[in-house]
Every structure is written in structure tokens, then in C-alpha cells.
Design a protein around this motif. Sequence first.
Motif, mmCIF file in Angstrom:
data_model
loop_
_atom_site.group_PDB
_atom_site.id
_atom_site.type_symbol
_atom_site.label_atom_id
_atom_site.label_comp_id
_atom_site.label_asym_id
_atom_site.label_seq_id
_atom_site.Cartn_x
_atom_site.Cartn_y
_atom_site.Cartn_z
ATOM 1 N N LEU A 121 54.487 -56.487 79.466
ATOM 2 C CA LEU A 121 53.741 -56.692 78.236
ATOM 3 C C LEU A 121 52.497 -55.813 78.162
ATOM 4 O O LEU A 121 52.109 -55.359 77.079
ATOM 5 C CB LEU A 121 53.351 -58.170 78.123
ATOM 6 N N THR A 122 51.872 -55.541 79.286
ATOM 7 C CA THR A 122 50.618 -54.778 79.283
ATOM 8 C C THR A 122 50.814 -53.355 78.782
ATOM 9 O O THR A 122 49.874 -52.754 78.248
ATOM 10 C CB THR A 122 50.021 -54.747 80.696
ATOM 11 N N GLU A 123 52.016 -52.809 78.944
ATOM 12 C CA GLU A 123 52.272 -51.437 78.499
ATOM 13 C C GLU A 123 52.051 -51.274 77.000
ATOM 14 O O GLU A 123 51.711 -50.182 76.538
ATOM 15 C CB GLU A 123 53.710 -51.043 78.855
ATOM 16 N N LEU A 124 52.228 -52.326 76.227
ATOM 17 C CA LEU A 124 52.074 -52.228 74.775
ATOM 18 C C LEU A 124 50.615 -52.185 74.347
ATOM 19 O O LEU A 124 50.323 -51.841 73.191
ATOM 20 C CB LEU A 124 52.765 -53.426 74.100
ATOM 21 N N PHE A 125 49.701 -52.540 75.232
ATOM 22 C CA PHE A 125 48.280 -52.594 74.877
ATOM 23 C C PHE A 125 47.483 -51.474 75.523
ATOM 24 O O PHE A 125 46.247 -51.502 75.488
ATOM 25 C CB PHE A 125 47.700 -53.954 75.276
ATOM 26 N N HIS A 126 48.147 -50.496 76.120
ATOM 27 C CA HIS A 126 47.448 -49.327 76.625
ATOM 28 C C HIS A 126 47.077 -48.421 75.460
ATOM 29 O O HIS A 126 47.938 -48.048 74.661
ATOM 30 C CB HIS A 126 48.318 -48.564 77.624
ATOM 31 N N SER A 127 45.816 -48.074 75.346
ATOM 32 C CA SER A 127 45.360 -47.255 74.235
ATOM 33 C C SER A 127 44.247 -46.343 74.710
ATOM 34 O O SER A 127 43.476 -46.684 75.614
ATOM 35 C CB SER A 127 44.866 -48.134 73.076
ATOM 36 N N SER A 128 44.178 -45.178 74.076
ATOM 37 C CA SER A 128 43.126 -44.215 74.400
ATOM 38 C C SER A 128 41.888 -44.412 73.534
ATOM 39 O O SER A 128 40.903 -43.684 73.691
ATOM 40 C CB SER A 128 43.653 -42.787 74.214
ATOM 41 N N GLU A 129 41.942 -45.359 72.611
ATOM 42 C CA GLU A 129 40.798 -45.609 71.743
ATOM 43 C C GLU A 129 39.668 -46.272 72.518
ATOM 44 O O GLU A 129 39.888 -46.952 73.513
ATOM 45 C CB GLU A 129 41.204 -46.499 70.565
ATOM 46 N N LYS A 130 38.462 -46.067 72.014
ATOM 47 C CA LYS A 130 37.297 -46.678 72.644
ATOM 48 C C LYS A 130 37.313 -48.181 72.396
ATOM 49 O O LYS A 130 37.617 -48.636 71.299
ATOM 50 C CB LYS A 130 36.021 -46.065 72.071
ATOM 51 N N THR A 131 37.000 -48.939 73.432
ATOM 52 C CA THR A 131 37.013 -50.393 73.316
ATOM 53 C C THR A 131 35.796 -50.856 72.535
ATOM 54 O O THR A 131 34.650 -50.603 72.921
ATOM 55 C CB THR A 131 37.016 -51.037 74.711
ATOM 56 N N THR A 132 36.057 -51.534 71.446
ATOM 57 C CA THR A 132 35.000 -52.096 70.606
ATOM 58 C C THR A 132 35.314 -53.566 70.330
ATOM 59 O O THR A 132 36.362 -54.085 70.733
ATOM 60 C CB THR A 132 34.885 -51.323 69.292
ATOM 61 N N LYS A 133 34.413 -54.213 69.601
ATOM 62 C CA LYS A 133 34.659 -55.597 69.217
ATOM 63 C C LYS A 133 35.889 -55.717 68.331
ATOM 64 O O LYS A 133 36.662 -56.672 68.428
ATOM 65 C CB LYS A 133 33.434 -56.172 68.510
ATOM 66 N N SER A 134 36.059 -54.733 67.464
ATOM 67 C CA SER A 134 37.206 -54.767 66.552
ATOM 68 C C SER A 134 38.525 -54.673 67.311
ATOM 69 O O SER A 134 39.480 -55.411 67.018
ATOM 70 C CB SER A 134 37.084 -53.627 65.539
ATOM 71 N N THR A 135 38.613 -53.777 68.300
ATOM 72 C CA THR A 135 39.848 -53.643 69.070
ATOM 73 C C THR A 135 40.122 -54.884 69.918
ATOM 74 O O THR A 135 41.270 -55.288 70.088
ATOM 75 C CB THR A 135 39.771 -52.404 69.964
ATOM 76 N N ILE A 136 39.051 -55.505 70.425
ATOM 77 C CA ILE A 136 39.233 -56.729 71.221
ATOM 78 C C ILE A 136 39.731 -57.867 70.348
ATOM 79 O O ILE A 136 40.634 -58.622 70.732
ATOM 80 C CB ILE A 136 37.909 -57.101 71.923
ATOM 81 N N PHE A 137 39.181 -57.994 69.131
ATOM 82 C CA PHE A 137 39.644 -59.041 68.216
ATOM 83 C C PHE A 137 41.092 -58.814 67.813
ATOM 84 O O PHE A 137 41.880 -59.762 67.724
ATOM 85 C CB PHE A 137 38.754 -59.082 66.974
ATOM 86 N N THR A 138 41.454 -57.557 67.568
ATOM 87 C CA THR A 138 42.836 -57.246 67.184
ATOM 88 C C THR A 138 43.807 -57.572 68.312
ATOM 89 O O THR A 138 44.884 -58.130 68.082
ATOM 90 C CB THR A 138 42.951 -55.761 66.794
ATOM 91 N N ARG A 139 43.421 -57.226 69.529
ATOM 92 C CA ARG A 139 44.292 -57.528 70.668
ATOM 93 C C ARG A 139 44.439 -59.032 70.862
ATOM 94 O O ARG A 139 45.526 -59.526 71.177
ATOM 95 C CB ARG A 139 43.727 -56.881 71.937
ATOM 96 N N SER A 140 43.357 -59.775 70.684
ATOM 97 C CA SER A 140 43.432 -61.230 70.832
ATOM 98 C C SER A 140 44.365 -61.841 69.797
ATOM 99 O O SER A 140 45.152 -62.752 70.115
ATOM 100 C CB SER A 140 42.034 -61.838 70.723
#
Length: 496
Positions: free
Chosen positions: A192-211
Motif C-alpha cells: 500500500l505504501t507504494e501508492l503514496f510515494h510522491s516527490s511533492e513537498k510535504t505540506t498540510k494540504s498533502t497530509i490532509f489529502t493522504r489522510s
Amino acid sequence: GNINTFSDLLIIPLPDFAKRCKISVPDAKAIYDKLLRECSLTELTSLSHVEGELDEIFTTGDGVLDQALGGGVRTGMVWELCGESSAGKTQFALQLSLSVQLPPKLGGISGSTCYLTTSAKLATGRLKQLSEYHPSFSASHSQGILGLQNVHTLSTSTVPILENILGNILPNFIQSKAHTQNPVKLVVIDALTELFHSSEKTTKSTIFTRSKDLNRIASSLHNIASTCNVAILVLNEVIDRFDRSEHQVFRPNPTPLKTPSDLVYSDKSRWFNTCNSIHGEDRKEASLGLVWANQLNVRIMLTRTGRRRYLDELDPSAAEQKRAKFSSPTQMAQAVISSDDAEQQATLVRRLSVIFSSVSPTISLDYVVMTEGVRVLADDVLLEELKGQFCTFSGDEAGPGPADTRTTGTGHLSTPPTQALQQPSESQAPPKATEDEDEWDRYWEAEEDISQHFDDFDALEMGLTQAPAVLQGREGDVGQVNEDEEVPTSQPDEEL
């Protein structure tokens, strides 16, 4: 007060209800009590009258591991295997994909597997090797009961594709196989973790989207597990764990990062993200954070230890073949084995730790990955810890109880490992020693047991250190010993 139903009233505190309706709190309580008296009480249903499909249990392929996990792998639950690369996560998943196909008499549930891959392709070659060499799978494979035909695979490269599969495609496929000879009983997601690998900078927005994505995926998995009565196995990766203590953080204006009453995430995560059964095991923790950890029923962590065990120690037949190769100790001493060959014979030892589980206690054990599959290294400490945990599979007629037998991964009733060591049967009695074995025993006893040349080290030391005058002065005291007193005697060196 914009309260339309009784359910709306139940979730509102009385002070808020009184404020919204512009009445006093006693008047609000009187209204609340009158509504309760008017409502009819719901009749409670006994669990004996509840009709529904019970959870099933199938073997992992190893009897000791089954006992450590509470009898095996249960359906209706979400299981997770987390670990670093080459820790054996895929090996476990492939072995479970075959063990679920076994008939009930062998510890399986005659099911099939849906194997969802995210990056790599399904290792069909390894599946075929396991089905041919594993002692529990080879007979069923030769009869056509177990094989690749009961492992269905599908590739998922992105999170939206996975959500569509879990929400639409997979439930319909499971329902279509429900009344066949091998219904779907196991769903594997690798990883499952392979689907959440991203080169984008980690921000609050990306954390909320992943959650949000993780919550939707977990909701779909629990829905499939409960409605279709299947076991969900998710493979996860690990990340490095750092100690974020106060003295390691540089701050221009030093202020306390936390008060003694605070409990930060790093303190809490050690209870559900990592384990510390051996040195260095707590340097890694499961990824995807607290949001994903709250959705799991069981979390198991696999770790590479760096230790090795020789195949002779794991397989007694290999040791007998090696001993038969040399007819005498002289030939054994003349045999030279290169260090490269010895290193190739050693097998890597890995560590399995149950971090948390709703069906079994936390436990840690060593295992190896061999040609025939995953095998647990059961020592005396582990067997003593598992003592008394007798588990039977759902297909057995006899339920769990204080019996002296239990169902193993091979489907036969056998004595538990702890009792088997204490009460060996006549068929398991060691064979009579041959002349070569007698020669070996005499050889090693002569080399190792140097204490047989000295009966009493204390007497030897006294004879070498005491002066003759002292010995003569004590000769007259020998006859003065009372009959009731015990004459001190020298004890053997083994007791000392």
C-alpha cells in the motif's frame, strides 16, 4: 430549537437544549424524561439467537506461528505486515495465498486469493516453488487441489484505481465466486505504501489529502472483510525513527518543548508503530502514521537481524548426511571447508513481532525463509511462552479445550511442542548408537571434558599450598570430632 427528531435531542446536552429552546434546564429535563417514558424499550437479543457467518481461521503453514497468532489467520479482520526491504513480507503473503487453499482437514478453508499488486508483478515462480516444496502444500498440489489457478491478481498503480477496485470491482468479483468450490477468502495488497510515494513537498494540504485517502481505503477494506467474510492482508513499509528529545533540537530561544503532563506523538508511537524485543528493532517504525494505525486489527513487524544460522542446525537430516560423509574424527579433522562455502550454507535469521492484535497477545519470535517457505525457530523460551495456548481450526469438530492435542499446519492432531519435548513417544525415541557414533562421542568427550582428570580441585590446591607444619598440627585434632557432627567432605566440581 431546530430539533426535529428524538435522535437529535439525544445528542444535545441539556444546557444546550434549554438555551436553544429558550427554556430553563429543569423544564428541558422534564421534556426529556417525558419523551423517554413514551418511548418503548427495545428488546435485547441474546447472542445465541444471532444468525450470521462466523469468522474462519486458516493456517499460516507453520504450527508454532499459528499458535502465536491465536490459531492462525482469521477472516473478517484487517491484518498488516510491515517491515524493511528483504524482511520477508512478500514471502509471508505468497505462503498465505497457498495455505488458504488447503482443505479444512489440513488447516485451510478451501478458499482462493485476490492478490493486488502496486509496483512489482506477482512472483508466480516463487508460488510454484512453494507449492511443490512446502511439506503441507506438496501433496495438495500433486492432487490439483492447490495451485496458481486459485490466485487471482490485479495491478493497481494509483490511489483512485485502488479505490475503484475496492468499491466496485472487488466486491462484485467476490460475490461471483461465493458459491464456487474455492470462494475468495484472502485479499492481499502488496504494498500500500507504494501508492503514496510522491516527490511533492510535504505540506498540510498533502497530509490532509493522504489522510482522507487512507480513511476511504480502510473503510472499503473493513466493509469487504465484514460483508464478504474474508481476511485482508496489507503489506506496509517502515521508516527511520528518530529520538526527538529536547537536547537534540536547536532553538534560538530555548523554551521547554513539552511539560511533564504532555505526551507527544514520539512517546505514543512506540506502542503501536514499533517494537523493542531485540537491539536495534526500535530504529524503524511503520509508515502511514496514526490515521492508518487506527484502522488495523493486527499489526506485525518483520525485521532483519543480521544473525545467521546454519542449515545443519535447522535440518537434522542435513547434519546426519554431513556426519556420514566422514567415517572417523581423523577424516573430519583433515577436511577443509572454505569460508565462502560456509557462508553460503548459513541462513539469515529474521525477527517477527506482533505489535498489537485483537485476537492474540504480543509476542516476538525468530524465523527463516527457506526454499520450502517460512519456518519459525522455536526455542525453549518461546515454547514455554506459548504453553497452554491450544488452538483448533474452524473446520475441526472438536472445539478448544484442555485437551492434549491441537491441530497443526499439516492437519493432524499432535502433542503441543512443549509437551512433545517433555514426553517423547516410543516412535520418536533416538536410534541406537552405531560404532561411528560411539567413536565420535569418545572423541568429543576426551577433547571437551578436561575436568575428568581431577576429582577434587580443593584437595589439589590444599596439597600444593599448605605447609607440612600446619598439616602436622591438625593431625591430633582428627580424633576429637564428635559423632553427631558431620565430617565435611569435598564436593565434586560439577556441584561447585
